[in-house]
Design an enzyme around this catalytic site. Structure first.
Site, PDB file in Angstrom:
ATOM      1  N   GLY A  39       0.829  -1.206   0.000  1.00 28.07           N
ATOM      2  CA  GLY A  39       0.000   0.000   0.000  1.00 28.07           C
ATOM      3  C   GLY A  39       0.856   1.244   0.000  1.00 28.07           C
ATOM      4  O   GLY A  39       1.811   1.356   0.788  1.00 28.07           O
TER       5      GLY A  39
ATOM      6  N   GLY B 281      -0.637   4.645  -0.219  1.00 28.57           N
ATOM      7  CA  GLY B 281      -1.563   5.770  -0.167  1.00 28.57           C
ATOM      8  C   GLY B 281      -1.078   6.737   0.903  1.00 28.57           C
ATOM      9  O   GLY B 281       0.137   6.922   1.088  1.00 28.57           O
TER      10      GLY B 281
ATOM     11  N   GLU C 131       0.379  -0.348  16.484  1.00 29.14           N
ATOM     12  CA  GLU C 131       0.108   0.935  17.150  1.00 29.14           C
ATOM     13  C   GLU C 131      -0.698   1.875  16.260  1.00 29.14           C
ATOM     14  O   GLU C 131      -1.521   2.668  16.729  1.00 29.14           O
ATOM     15  CB  GLU C 131       1.446   1.590  17.545  1.00 29.14           C
ATOM     16  CG  GLU C 131       1.291   2.838  18.382  1.00 29.14           C
ATOM     17  CD  GLU C 131       0.530   2.596  19.673  1.00 29.14           C
ATOM     18  OE1 GLU C 131       0.904   1.686  20.436  1.00 29.14           O
ATOM     19  OE2 GLU C 131      -0.472   3.314  19.917  1.00 29.14           O
TER      20      GLU C 131
ATOM     21  N   VAL D 221      -5.051   2.509  16.115  1.00 29.27           N
ATOM     22  CA  VAL D 221      -5.911   3.380  16.931  1.00 29.27           C
ATOM     23  C   VAL D 221      -5.151   4.675  17.211  1.00 29.27           C
ATOM     24  O   VAL D 221      -4.023   4.654  17.689  1.00 29.27           O
ATOM     25  CB  VAL D 221      -6.302   2.708  18.265  1.00 29.27           C
ATOM     26  CG1 VAL D 221      -7.160   3.643  19.112  1.00 29.27           C
ATOM     27  CG2 VAL D 221      -7.051   1.395  18.025  1.00 29.27           C
TER      28      VAL D 221
ATOM     29  N   GLY E 292      -6.123  13.222   3.634  1.00 29.21           N
ATOM     30  CA  GLY E 292      -5.653  11.848   3.898  1.00 29.21           C
ATOM     31  C   GLY E 292      -6.161  11.270   5.199  1.00 29.21           C
ATOM     32  O   GLY E 292      -5.594  10.303   5.718  1.00 29.21           O
TER      33      GLY E 292
ATOM     34  N   LYS F 240     -12.119   0.309  15.931  1.00 32.56           N
ATOM     35  CA  LYS F 240     -11.125   0.701  16.935  1.00 32.56           C
ATOM     36  C   LYS F 240     -11.591   0.328  18.342  1.00 32.56           C
ATOM     37  O   LYS F 240     -10.781  -0.061  19.192  1.00 32.56           O
ATOM     38  CB  LYS F 240     -10.845   2.201  16.836  1.00 32.56           C
ATOM     39  CG  LYS F 240     -10.058   2.541  15.572  1.00 32.56           C
ATOM     40  CD  LYS F 240     -10.115   4.017  15.263  1.00 32.56           C
ATOM     41  CE  LYS F 240      -9.254   4.357  14.061  1.00 32.56           C
ATOM     42  NZ  LYS F 240      -9.558   5.680  13.502  1.00 32.56           N
TER      43      LYS F 240
ATOM     44  N   GLY G 269      -4.025  10.792   9.389  1.00 37.92           N
ATOM     45  CA  GLY G 269      -3.117  11.530   8.508  1.00 37.92           C
ATOM     46  C   GLY G 269      -1.897  10.690   8.162  1.00 37.92           C
ATOM     47  O   GLY G 269      -1.490   9.818   8.938  1.00 37.92           O
TER      48      GLY G 269
HETATM   49  P1  NDP Z   1      -5.280   4.806   0.958  1.00 39.44           P
HETATM   50  O1  NDP Z   1      -6.612   4.455   0.424  1.00 39.44           O
HETATM   51  O2  NDP Z   1      -4.775   6.198   0.858  1.00 39.44           O
HETATM   52  O3  NDP Z   1      -4.165   3.864   0.283  1.00 39.44           O
HETATM   53  C1  NDP Z   1      -4.326   2.487   0.188  1.00 39.44           C
HETATM   54  C2  NDP Z   1      -3.184   1.923  -0.633  1.00 39.44           C
HETATM   55  O4  NDP Z   1      -3.291   0.505  -0.636  1.00 39.44           O
HETATM   56  C3  NDP Z   1      -3.177   2.368  -2.091  1.00 39.44           C
HETATM   57  O5  NDP Z   1      -1.856   2.598  -2.495  1.00 39.44           O
HETATM   58  C4  NDP Z   1      -3.728   1.144  -2.827  1.00 39.44           C
HETATM   59  O6  NDP Z   1      -3.266   1.048  -4.129  1.00 39.44           O
HETATM   60  C5  NDP Z   1      -3.142   0.039  -1.988  1.00 39.44           C
HETATM   61  N1  NDP Z   1      -3.784  -1.254  -2.119  1.00 39.44           N
HETATM   62  C6  NDP Z   1      -5.099  -1.558  -2.195  1.00 39.44           C
HETATM   63  N2  NDP Z   1      -5.269  -2.889  -2.249  1.00 39.44           N
HETATM   64  C7  NDP Z   1      -4.029  -3.433  -2.261  1.00 39.44           C
HETATM   65  C8  NDP Z   1      -3.538  -4.752  -2.351  1.00 39.44           C
HETATM   66  N3  NDP Z   1      -4.355  -5.797  -2.410  1.00 39.44           N
HETATM   67  N4  NDP Z   1      -2.197  -4.936  -2.361  1.00 39.44           N
HETATM   68  C9  NDP Z   1      -1.353  -3.884  -2.298  1.00 39.44           C
HETATM   69  N5  NDP Z   1      -1.764  -2.609  -2.196  1.00 39.44           N
HETATM   70  C10 NDP Z   1      -3.089  -2.396  -2.195  1.00 39.44           C
HETATM   71  O7  NDP Z   1      -5.287   4.324   2.474  1.00 39.44           O
HETATM   72  P2  NDP Z   1      -4.453   4.933   3.684  1.00 39.44           P
HETATM   73  O8  NDP Z   1      -3.031   4.999   3.325  1.00 39.44           O
HETATM   74  O9  NDP Z   1      -5.144   6.123   4.216  1.00 39.44           O
HETATM   75  O10 NDP Z   1      -4.672   3.795   4.785  1.00 39.44           O
HETATM   76  C11 NDP Z   1      -3.977   2.563   4.709  1.00 39.44           C
HETATM   77  C12 NDP Z   1      -4.407   1.698   5.879  1.00 39.44           C
HETATM   78  O11 NDP Z   1      -4.049   2.348   7.087  1.00 39.44           O
HETATM   79  C13 NDP Z   1      -5.910   1.461   5.946  1.00 39.44           C
HETATM   80  O12 NDP Z   1      -6.118   0.129   6.355  1.00 39.44           O
HETATM   81  C14 NDP Z   1      -6.395   2.437   6.990  1.00 39.44           C
HETATM   82  O13 NDP Z   1      -7.525   1.973   7.685  1.00 39.44           O
HETATM   83  C15 NDP Z   1      -5.199   2.515   7.909  1.00 39.44           C
HETATM   84  N6  NDP Z   1      -5.050   3.759   8.638  1.00 39.44           N
HETATM   85  C16 NDP Z   1      -5.140   4.943   7.970  1.00 39.44           C
HETATM   86  C17 NDP Z   1      -4.954   6.127   8.643  1.00 39.44           C
HETATM   87  C18 NDP Z   1      -5.048   7.433   7.956  1.00 39.44           C
HETATM   88  O14 NDP Z   1      -5.028   8.467   8.652  1.00 39.44           O
HETATM   89  N7  NDP Z   1      -5.123   7.496   6.641  1.00 39.44           N
HETATM   90  C19 NDP Z   1      -4.680   6.130  10.087  1.00 39.44           C
HETATM   91  C20 NDP Z   1      -4.552   4.813  10.682  1.00 39.44           C
HETATM   92  C21 NDP Z   1      -4.742   3.684   9.979  1.00 39.44           C
HETATM   93  P3  NDP Z   1      -4.203   1.062  -5.436  1.00 39.44           P
HETATM   94  O15 NDP Z   1      -4.157   2.488  -5.848  1.00 39.44           O
HETATM   95  O16 NDP Z   1      -3.505   0.174  -6.377  1.00 39.44           O
HETATM   96  O17 NDP Z   1      -5.561   0.594  -5.007  1.00 39.44           O
HETATM   97  N1  HSE Z   2     -10.148   7.159   8.759  1.00 36.23           N
HETATM   98  C1  HSE Z   2      -9.534   7.116  10.049  1.00 36.23           C
HETATM   99  C2  HSE Z   2      -9.946   8.334  10.831  1.00 36.23           C
HETATM  100  C3  HSE Z   2      -8.042   7.053   9.913  1.00 36.23           C
HETATM  101  O1  HSE Z   2     -10.444   9.278  10.235  1.00 36.23           O
HETATM  102  O2  HSE Z   2      -9.768   8.326  12.053  1.00 36.23           O
HETATM  103  C4  HSE Z   2      -7.338   6.821  11.221  1.00 36.23           C
HETATM  104  O3  HSE Z   2      -7.543   5.512  11.664  1.00 36.23           O
END
Ligand code: NDP
Ligand code: HSE
Length: 355
Positions: free
Chosen positions: A14, A16, A153, A156, A210, A228, A325
């Site tokens: 991932g 993102g 960590e 949550v 984000g 959570k 974030g």
């Molecule tokens: P995003 O949606 O921004 O990014 C997700 C990423 O995962 C993309 O690059 C996507 O690529 C990739 N992806 C999807 N499916 C797969 C797969 N099967 N194999 C490999 N890569 C894959 O998510 P976030 O970065 O915001 O969040 C990531 C994780 O962290 C989530 O589980 C979220 O719940 C958790 N999280 C997020 C927080 C936040 O503030 N954003 C805080 C705490 C936890 P593609 O473009 O190819 O689909």
């Molecule tokens: N989508 C979640 C939030 C990311 O807004 O709290 C952090 O887990």
């Protein structure tokens, strides 16, 4: 390898907000972690559903961040055709970092990725909540059996060390109740609505920053907070809850008129998660509540989160900090990595017992 420096080769699933946040931290501060802690942390593989890059000596994280499109990434050195499962099965790495979207019903495909990596003897750090909310006991046992770390960590309160506070710093206490704001997106939306922004614009802003999940329904309908709550119950209170066990109501029923009406009487709407003991069982609920402005949780604004842990030996302990974030969550992954590094250093320094 430099003497006294340990190398940690990361394979990242991932890229993102969170994956990029971690890459940004490492590209800007790699030297600090080497000089201050003796930890050389480098990304050797990264993949999404659309591309994969692998270099056993370390990818240039800044180049990965600069690449503006999947095509630009596919032109980088090390670009390869691996799918995620192939990458996990083949990569030469020490730690799998799981940052693909959370599925709160099945935990897949992330749980399979985590099991595979543990099976190969890799440490695992997950920001993905699905595997921990649904399969924590099993994954912890698998990690213990393989002698690897399972870090979570980030799941949550992003990088704010709420889980570590509970399981490590408050070890010895019985945690009887946990209550607070654990979703950044909804708190951000409610705060913006108080300032006159409409719901849709506030959600779009949270997505741009984000904070929101890939499918933001899970934020605004309370699924993310329920997930959570289940993690808090299972990790800190030894319960066996799934997100589906959590009583849940989101913020989609809260209108601008309701926000304004609350403000007129000195109150604020907040989405509150609560986990508590009820006799011999543990229960959890997520619901919007109207709090008087004097209430400690009423002053928590934007994507900030807050959690109060009620304990038998220390009373109430409250932690406040960023809850969402990319960099804030990338920091949580870094904190797990440095915790792993400390454990390995301590193990290496332990005096050997003579037979
Ligand atoms: P995003 O949606 O921004 O990014 C997700 C990423 O995962 C993309 O690059 C996507 O690529 C990739 N992806 C999807 N499916 C797969 C797969 N099967 N194999 C490999 N890569 C894959 O998510 P976030 O970065 O915001 O969040 C990531 C994780 O962290 C989530 O589980 C979220 O719940 C958790 N999280 C997020 C927080 C936040 O503030 N954003 C805080 C705490 C936890 P593609 O473009 O190819 O689909
Ligand atoms: N989508 C979640 C939030 C990311 O807004 O709290 C952090 O887990």
């Amino acid at each position: 390898m430099t003497p006294g420096v340990s190398t940690y080769r990361l394979a990242l699933v991932g890229f993102g907000s969170v994956g990029r946040g971690l890459a940004e931290i490492l590209s800007l501060h790699h030297r600090r972690f080497v000089d201050r802690y003796g930890a050389d942390i480098r990304i050797v593989a990264a993949c999404t559903r659309r591309w994969c890059v692998y270099d056993p000596n370390g990818i240039d994280a800044a180049a990965l961040l600069r690449a503006a499109s999947p095509d630009a990434i596919r032109a980088l050195p090390g670009a390869c055709a691996w799918k995620t499962d192939q990458m996990i099965a083949s990569v030469d790495a020490d730690v799998l970092v799981e940052a693909s979207p959370t599925d709160m019903t099945t935990g897949e495909p992330a749980t399979t990725y985590v099991r595979s990596a543990i099976g190969r003897g890799m440490h695992v750090i997950t920001a993905n909540k699905g595997p921990i909310a649904l399969h924590f006991a099993e994954l912890r046992r698998l990690a213990e059996e393989r002698g690897v770390m399972l870090g979570f960590e980030a799941t949550v309160m992003a990088g704010t060390p709420a889980l570590r506070l509970g399981w490590s710093d408050l070890a010895g206490c019985d945690i009887q109740e946990v209550r607070g704001i654990v979703n950044g997106t909804t708190n951000f939306i409610l705060t913006r609505m108080e300032r006159g922004m409409d719901y849709a614009s506030a959600l779009a802003e949270a997505q741009r920053l984000g904070y929101a999940e890939a499918d933001p329904t899970s934020d605004v309908e309370g699924h993310d907070a329920a997930c959570k709550a289940a993690i808090l119950a299972n990790v800190l209170m030894d319960a066996r809850l799934t997100p589906a066990d959590v009583e849940r109501e989101g913020i989609t029923g809260i209108t601008r008129e309701m926000v304004a009406a609350a403000a007129a009487t000195g109150e604020r709407w907040k989405l509150i998660a609560r986990v508590w003991r009820d006799g011999s069982t543990t229960r959890a609920a997520v619901r919007p509540m109207r709090l008087m402005v004097e209430h400690p949780l009423a002053g928590i604004d934007g994507a900030t989160n807050a959690l109060t842990l009620s304990t038998d030996l220390l009373g109430n302990v409250t932690i406040i900090g960023p809850g969402a974030g990319g960099v804030a969550t990338g920091f949580a992954i870094l904190s797990d990595l440095l915790a792993l590094h400390r454990v390995r250093r301590t193990e290496n320094q332990e005096p050997r017992t003579e037979n």
